[in-house]
Motif scaffolding. Structure first.
Motif, PDB file in Angstrom:
ATOM      1  N   GLY A   3       0.841  -1.191   0.000  1.00  0.00           N
ATOM      2  CA  GLY A   3       0.000   0.000   0.000  1.00  0.00           C
ATOM      3  C   GLY A   3       0.876   1.241   0.000  1.00  0.00           C
ATOM      4  O   GLY A   3       1.755   1.406  -0.829  1.00  0.00           O
ATOM      5  N   LYS A   4       0.665   2.118   0.982  1.00  0.00           N
ATOM      6  CA  LYS A   4       1.467   3.338   1.089  1.00  0.00           C
ATOM      7  C   LYS A   4       2.686   3.137   1.992  1.00  0.00           C
ATOM      8  O   LYS A   4       3.509   4.026   2.126  1.00  0.00           O
TER       9      LYS A   4
ATOM     10  N   ARG B 159      -2.645  -5.176  -3.411  1.00  0.00           N
ATOM     11  CA  ARG B 159      -1.462  -5.303  -2.549  1.00  0.00           C
ATOM     12  C   ARG B 159      -0.742  -6.626  -2.777  1.00  0.00           C
ATOM     13  O   ARG B 159       0.483  -6.688  -2.749  1.00  0.00           O
TER      14      ARG B 159
END
Length: 120
Positions: free
Chosen positions: A41-42, A71
């Motif tokens: 993700g981030k 993901r």
């Protein structure tokens, strides 16, 4: 590289999917002691490989199925690229750099393309 089915694993009693990827036996010894920083993700997930590690496992951190697939795909891409960078490419008993082109002779190329039979 072949396309792989991207499917996160969901354990019994949990609704959060997990990433699971077996470490290939040909690079297992080279992977011991390394820490993989895998994008998720981030953020990232740090995974340390030990002598007893059979597979890379971690939570994908979301219950949303579409987000989990994204993901999973990002993690599989990173891990496969890492494996191919670690994997030795034997050529005449030596390892070659992953960016080095492979030298082919005309006979090998003809055999690979199926032209050898009519080229004689």
């Amino acid at each position: 590289m072949r396309f792989q089915l991207v499917r996160p694993v969901v354990s019994k009693g949990s609704f959060i999917p997990r990433f699971v990827k077996r470490i290939p036996s040909d690079i297992k010894d080279r992977m011991v002691g390394r820490t993989l920083v895998i994008p998720l993700g981030k953020g990232t997930v740090a995974f340390r490989v030990t002598a007893s590690t059979q597979s890379i496992r971690f939570s994908l951190g979301t219950a949303d199925p579409s987000q989990a697939r994204i993901r999973q795909a990002e993690a599989v891409t990173y891990v496969e690229q890492y494996f191919s960078a670690v994997r030795p490419a034997a050529r005449h008993g030596r390892e070659r750099d992953a960016g080095t082109p492979v030298e082919l002779r005309i006979g090998s190329l003809a055999n690979a393309c199926g032209f050898r039979s009519w080229a004689r």
